[in-house]
Design an enzyme around this catalytic site. Structure first.
Site, PDB file in Angstrom:
ATOM      1  N   HIS A 191       0.819 -33.596  50.860  1.00  0.00           N
ATOM      2  CA  HIS A 191       1.666 -33.920  49.615  1.00  0.00           C
ATOM      3  C   HIS A 191       0.960 -35.534  49.176  1.00  0.00           C
ATOM      4  O   HIS A 191       1.238 -35.953  48.081  1.00  0.00           O
ATOM      5  CB  HIS A 191       3.115 -34.478  50.098  1.00  0.00           C
ATOM      6  CG  HIS A 191       3.799 -33.177  50.428  1.00  0.00           C
ATOM      7  ND1 HIS A 191       4.184 -32.907  51.731  1.00  0.00           N
ATOM      8  CD2 HIS A 191       3.981 -32.201  49.596  1.00  0.00           C
ATOM      9  CE1 HIS A 191       4.908 -31.637  51.696  1.00  0.00           C
ATOM     10  NE2 HIS A 191       4.750 -31.131  50.367  1.00  0.00           N
ATOM     11  N   HIS A 249       3.737 -34.958  54.239  1.00  0.00           N
ATOM     12  CA  HIS A 249       2.534 -34.905  55.095  1.00  0.00           C
ATOM     13  C   HIS A 249       1.292 -35.256  54.023  1.00  0.00           C
ATOM     14  O   HIS A 249       1.398 -35.503  52.795  1.00  0.00           O
ATOM     15  CB  HIS A 249       2.314 -33.481  55.755  1.00  0.00           C
ATOM     16  CG  HIS A 249       2.172 -32.346  54.743  1.00  0.00           C
ATOM     17  ND1 HIS A 249       1.254 -32.327  54.128  1.00  0.00           N
ATOM     18  CD2 HIS A 249       3.260 -31.374  54.730  1.00  0.00           C
ATOM     19  CE1 HIS A 249       1.463 -30.984  53.285  1.00  0.00           C
ATOM     20  NE2 HIS A 249       2.627 -30.500  53.466  1.00  0.00           N
ATOM     21  N   LYS A 279      11.779 -32.614  56.045  1.00  0.00           N
ATOM     22  CA  LYS A 279      10.460 -32.210  56.516  1.00  0.00           C
ATOM     23  C   LYS A 279       9.379 -33.420  56.505  1.00  0.00           C
ATOM     24  O   LYS A 279       9.529 -34.237  55.243  1.00  0.00           O
ATOM     25  CB  LYS A 279       9.744 -31.103  55.780  1.00  0.00           C
ATOM     26  CG  LYS A 279      10.444 -29.807  56.405  1.00  0.00           C
ATOM     27  CD  LYS A 279       9.344 -28.671  56.126  1.00  0.00           C
ATOM     28  CE  LYS A 279      10.076 -27.361  56.208  1.00  0.00           C
ATOM     29  NZ  LYS A 279       9.362 -26.154  55.527  1.00  0.00           N
TER      30      LYS A 279
HETATM   31  N1  ARG Z   1       7.248 -28.263  47.683  1.00  0.00           N
HETATM   32  C1  ARG Z   1       6.268 -27.441  47.777  1.00  0.00           C
HETATM   33  C2  ARG Z   1       5.236 -27.873  48.804  1.00  0.00           C
HETATM   34  O1  ARG Z   1       5.753 -28.683  49.657  1.00  0.00           O
HETATM   35  C3  ARG Z   1       5.304 -27.987  46.409  1.00  0.00           C
HETATM   36  C4  ARG Z   1       6.066 -27.720  45.293  1.00  0.00           C
HETATM   37  C5  ARG Z   1       5.051 -27.646  43.964  1.00  0.00           C
HETATM   38  N2  ARG Z   1       5.584 -27.374  42.869  1.00  0.00           N
HETATM   39  C6  ARG Z   1       6.184 -26.148  42.108  1.00  0.00           C
HETATM   40  N3  ARG Z   1       6.861 -26.171  41.245  1.00  0.00           N
HETATM   41  N4  ARG Z   1       6.234 -25.372  43.151  1.00  0.00           N
HETATM   42  O2  ARG Z   1       4.474 -26.990  49.281  1.00  0.00           O
END
Ligand code: ARG
Length: 569
Positions: A133, A130, A127
């Site tokens: 992030h 973005h 994905k």
């Molecule tokens: N991958 C998730 C997202 O893009 C964020 C992860 C954050 N960290 C966690 N341990 N949940 O929204």
């Protein structure tokens, strides 16, 4: 370095019998130095001491006594005690500390022996990486450096989103049409296309959806084909993400993503089961959180597969055991506030020591609003971060081309300024506020921006170069730095460590970003009001030393935020 606040707090604490640490927190540095170098707002104690601020101030003033050479005078103004430091004591303290510590200035050992896990960036494979992030990456990486400066042992974790039912779909799409797409050349875009296509097919055809679910089950069970395709997606995606990390110079100590926990979740399920906390609801397995006024934490979906939350619960157990953390910090957008509340509440049942539960911290941030119009964050035409950073660089390049066409190394400099501007813009406001992404604002060399801060830094460098000056504390005559403008710079430099501590306490890098603008502005006034080169030698040397100290602190501070300083611009 003498901690003046500490000295003042000690005296007030002795006089009132209140804890020194509490008093210390209340001591301020007045913006106007006519109000003294430090101030204590007596109204803060009015309740505890059951006295009017003015009375407290008078009592305290009579009771306090300082060793000689520290406090010149104490004045009472509107219930404040204003302290003025003796003569050149403050200047001497600050500049000697700069001389002793150099690039280590501001460091502390308050974090020694403590471990801090910071979970940041954490994009999802296959994905787009973005702009949300980007915020997580920039804020998390700054916090990492800030805590490190204070002596903490930091563990940066990129909790990659590399697991979940969507991979069953992606595998199915790839199996059907993989050869039609050039995923090696352009992994994220091509995988996104495959995902959209298979998703559409699933909507039309229940049987395909069933196959996708099967694929995920097979992936979980270690099926050779599914695992190899998934690995390929992961590797290609990470390679793509790495380009952005390289540009931002961001690093991680661990890349344990969601998939890492695939064989570790059973323990979580067993513990919750053992405590009779698992309830089945509409086919799913949940932990009821209604007593805490929250929707349930879903542990298994109706098709039996585990969830994002289950993996986070498992990660908490893993991190507690592996890192023995004092804090486990998660940096994500505020959209995940509820998720972390649910996970933290559920984690209380995992038989972990209290300190591991108390150490769980969610650090949420606001959305990015792109003023450029053509980019959208939520859906649709998602912008690519790599392109965005490249655009920042090329815009700076253009500005420099017109300003100083003959400058060497323009590419390298434009990179530091362009990327620095994006980072600074990201960190300049309290993180929970939505961020306005506007090129003109963030690239304004005269605004409260990264380029402005870099420009002042370059100024300090060029002054020192022009004078052929080599900083030597023995050449400084502290009495030559008594003017208002010099004192302002000195005080700001003095406050650096305190600023870093505050920033860590609140997990707010903006406190450092604002501090740096304050220092740059103070230096700018100092420079406008004082002639530096061409003055009588001892004045020139003293002012150049202060110039050097300013440049040093600007650079250390910028680096804490993840911003590199150019030597020229
Ligand atoms: N991958 C998730 C997202 O893009 C964020 C992860 C954050 N960290 C966690 N341990 N949940 O929204």
């Amino acid at each position: 370095m003498i901690d003046f606040k500490e000295k003042i707090a000690e005296q007030i604490s002795l006089a009132t019998n209140l804890p020194k640490s509490e008093i210390y927190e209340y001591i301020e540095v007045p913006a106007d130095s006519k109000m003294g170098d430090f101030a204590f707002p007596c109204f803060k104690l009015a309740k505890e001491l059951k006295q009017a601020p003015q009375v407290i101030a008078e009592n305290l003033k009579n009771k306090m006594s300082f060793e000689s050479g520290i406090i010149k005078e104490i004045n009472i103004v509107n219930g404040f005690l204003n302290f003025t430091i003796e003569g050149t004591t403050l200047t001497e303290t600050v500049l000697k500390e700069i001389n002793d510590k150099e690039e280590h200035y501001g460091e502390s050992n308050i974090g020694n022996g403590k471990n801090i896990v910071i979970d940041y960036s954490s994009p999802n494979i296959a994905k787009p990486f973005h702009i949300g992030h980007l915020r997580s990456t920039v804020i998390g990486s700054a916090l990492y450096k800030i805590y490190k400066k204070l002596g903490y042992n930091c563990i940066g974790v990129n909790h990659i989103g590399d697991y979940g039912t969507q991979f069953g779909k992606l595998i199915e799409g790839y199996k059907r049409w993989g050869s039609e797409y050039h995923i090696e050349d352009n992994p994220i875009d091509e995988l996104t296309k495959i995902y959209v296509r298979i998703n559409n097919l699933c909507n039309d055809d229940e049987a395909v959806l069933e196959q996708c679910r099967n694929n995920f089950k097979k992936l979980e069970d270690g099926d050779e084909y599914c695992v190899s395709v998934w690995k390929k997606f992961r590797e290609l995606s990470l390679k793509e993400f790495q380009k952005v990390y390289d540009m931002l110079q961001v690093e991680f100590d661990s890349w344990n993503g969601e998939a890492f926990y695939s064989d570790k979740m059973q323990e979580v399920i067993d513990i919750l089961q053992g405590k009779n906390l698992l309830v089945s609801s509409e086919g799913a397995t949940i932990v009821d959180l209604s007593e805490q006024d929250m929707p349930p934490c879903i542990i298994k979906k109706s098709n039996g597969s585990t969830t994002y939350a289950t993996r986070d619960l498992s990660a908490i157990m893993y991190r507690a055991r592996t890192y023995d953390y004092d804090k486990n910090i998660y940096v994500t957008s505020y959209e995940q506030i509820l998720h972390f509340k649910q996970v933290f509440a559920t984690a209380k049942n995992l038989n972990l020591e209290d300190k591991y539960i108390e150490g769980l911290v969610h650090v949420p941030f606001g959305m990015v609003q792109l003023k450029t119009g053509k980019m959208s964050t939520r859906e649709g035409n998602i912008i690519k971060l790599e392109e965005l950073l490249n655009e920042a660089i090329s815009r700076v390049n253009k500005i420099m081309q017109s300003k100083s066409p003959e400058m060497e190394n323009k590419e390298e400099i434009a990179k530091k300024i362009g990327i620095g501007a994006v980072i600074f813009n990201d960190l300049y406001n309290s993180r929970i506020k939505d961020e306005i992404f506007d090129w003109d604002t963030m690239l304004n060399f005269n605004g409260e921006t990264g380029p402005y801060m870099q420009y002042i830094y370059v100024r300090t460098k060029s002054l020192i170069d022009k004078a052929g000056y080599i900083p030597k504390i023995t050449d400084v005559n502290f009495t030559k730095l008594e003017d208002e403008a010099s004192k302002k710079v000195i005080k700001q430099i003095y406050n650096f460590q305190d600023t870093i501590k505050q920033s860590a306490d609140k997990n707010e890098p903006y406190i450092i970003a604002r501090y740096l603008i304050g220092l740059a502005q103070a230096f700018s006034s100092f420079y406008n009001e004082n002639k530096i080169i061409g003055e009588e030698q001892s004045i020139q040397d003293s002012r150049l030393y202060l110039t050097y100290a300013t440049g040093l602190v600007l650079k250390i501070g910028a680096n804490l935020l993840g911003i590199q300083m150019p030597d020229k611009m």
